[in-house]
Scaffold this motif. Structure first.
Motif, PDB file in Angstrom:
ATOM      1  N   GLU A 119      37.748  33.807  -6.779  1.00  0.00           N
ATOM      2  CA  GLU A 119      36.477  34.967  -6.988  1.00  0.00           C
ATOM      3  C   GLU A 119      36.556  36.024  -8.160  1.00  0.00           C
ATOM      4  N   GLY A 120      37.434  35.626  -8.685  1.00  0.00           N
ATOM      5  CA  GLY A 120      38.617  35.987  -9.876  1.00  0.00           C
ATOM      6  C   GLY A 120      39.593  36.982  -9.198  1.00  0.00           C
ATOM      7  N   ASP A 121      39.445  37.177  -8.460  1.00  0.00           N
ATOM      8  CA  ASP A 121      40.310  38.380  -7.006  1.00  0.00           C
ATOM      9  C   ASP A 121      41.934  37.376  -6.947  1.00  0.00           C
ATOM     10  N   ARG A 122      43.108  38.075  -6.979  1.00  0.00           N
ATOM     11  CA  ARG A 122      44.287  37.149  -6.672  1.00  0.00           C
ATOM     12  C   ARG A 122      44.855  37.667  -5.853  1.00  0.00           C
ATOM     13  N   TYR A 123      45.425  36.320  -4.582  1.00  0.00           N
ATOM     14  CA  TYR A 123      45.732  36.305  -3.386  1.00  0.00           C
ATOM     15  C   TYR A 123      47.239  36.060  -3.231  1.00  0.00           C
ATOM     16  N   ARG A 124      48.364  36.541  -2.480  1.00  0.00           N
ATOM     17  CA  ARG A 124      49.464  35.481  -1.774  1.00  0.00           C
ATOM     18  C   ARG A 124      49.310  35.549  -0.482  1.00  0.00           C
ATOM     19  N   ILE A 125      49.388  34.396   0.290  1.00  0.00           N
ATOM     20  CA  ILE A 125      49.262  33.880   1.874  1.00  0.00           C
ATOM     21  C   ILE A 125      50.543  34.479   1.902  1.00  0.00           C
ATOM     22  N   ALA A 126      49.922  35.429   2.544  1.00  0.00           N
ATOM     23  CA  ALA A 126      51.116  36.316   3.764  1.00  0.00           C
ATOM     24  C   ALA A 126      52.093  35.775   4.359  1.00  0.00           C
ATOM     25  N   ASP A 127      51.701  34.825   4.744  1.00  0.00           N
ATOM     26  CA  ASP A 127      53.165  34.510   5.759  1.00  0.00           C
ATOM     27  C   ASP A 127      53.754  33.036   5.896  1.00  0.00           C
ATOM     28  N   ILE A 128      53.992  32.988   4.166  1.00  0.00           N
ATOM     29  CA  ILE A 128      54.871  31.670   4.167  1.00  0.00           C
ATOM     30  C   ILE A 128      55.634  32.243   2.622  1.00  0.00           C
ATOM     31  N   ASP A 129      56.269  31.275   2.602  1.00  0.00           N
ATOM     32  CA  ASP A 129      57.301  31.414   0.320  1.00  0.00           C
ATOM     33  C   ASP A 129      57.152  29.600   0.027  1.00  0.00           C
TER      34      ASP A 129
ATOM     35  N   ARG B  25      46.422  38.024   2.436  1.00  0.00           N
ATOM     36  CA  ARG B  25      45.929  37.126   2.976  1.00  0.00           C
ATOM     37  C   ARG B  25      46.713  36.038   4.094  1.00  0.00           C
ATOM     38  N   ILE B  26      46.768  36.081   4.944  1.00  0.00           N
ATOM     39  CA  ILE B  26      46.358  34.954   5.778  1.00  0.00           C
ATOM     40  C   ILE B  26      45.067  34.028   5.706  1.00  0.00           C
ATOM     41  N   VAL B  27      45.888  32.603   5.138  1.00  0.00           N
ATOM     42  CA  VAL B  27      44.689  31.383   4.972  1.00  0.00           C
ATOM     43  C   VAL B  27      43.775  30.600   6.195  1.00  0.00           C
ATOM     44  N   THR B  28      42.842  30.576   6.517  1.00  0.00           N
ATOM     45  CA  THR B  28      43.369  29.997   7.712  1.00  0.00           C
ATOM     46  C   THR B  28      41.633  28.739   7.876  1.00  0.00           C
ATOM     47  N   ARG B  29      41.687  27.975   8.526  1.00  0.00           N
ATOM     48  CA  ARG B  29      40.320  27.487   9.186  1.00  0.00           C
ATOM     49  C   ARG B  29      40.574  26.781  10.380  1.00  0.00           C
TER      50      ARG B  29
END
Length: 129
Positions: A40-50, A99-103
């Protein structure tokens, strides 16, 4: 350096979008690389991985792993509703939301690590070459 998740109550997966690749004109909902995306136009970095770098990769193996991680993340995001869980910091030095991205309570980071396409985030980047 473990990440502190804000998990006061289980989140319900309600976020969805059709994700493309940002490098090919993906727009508001697109994947930049294996651990960064726009939603939705915002930038996210998955916090728990590289994941391996793709812009630019430092060797052929990193480039290959980076492409695979990018594709895997895009596929995972497109597979169904997901949640964005806050951690102890809101954003990183590049103003990406962390953020941590989950399902269903499972992290996409776990999936990428299990697939050999990511490492657990330990507070610093390490070379992939």
């Amino acid at each position: 350096m473990p990440l502190l998740r804000n998990v006061a109550a289980p989140s319900r997966d309600m976020l969805t979008a059709e994700f493309g690749f940002c490098h090919s004109g993906g727009g508001r909902n697109c994947v930049v690389d294996g651990d960064t995306f726009r939603f939705e136009g915002d930038r996210y970095r998955i916090a728990d991985i590289d994941t391996p770098e793709t812009h630019p990769a430092r060797c052929a193996e990193e480039a290959s792993l980076g492409r695979a991680a990018t594709g895997r993340l895009r596929g995972w995001l497109n597979d169904g509703p997901f949640s964005l869980e806050s951690i102890d910091r809101d954003s990183d030095q590049y103003d990406r939301k962390l953020r941590i991205v989950t399902r269903n309570g499972e992290s996409v980071g776990d999936t990428l690590v299990e697939d050999g396409l990511a490492r657990r985030w330990d507070g610093r980047r390490r070379p992939w070459c």
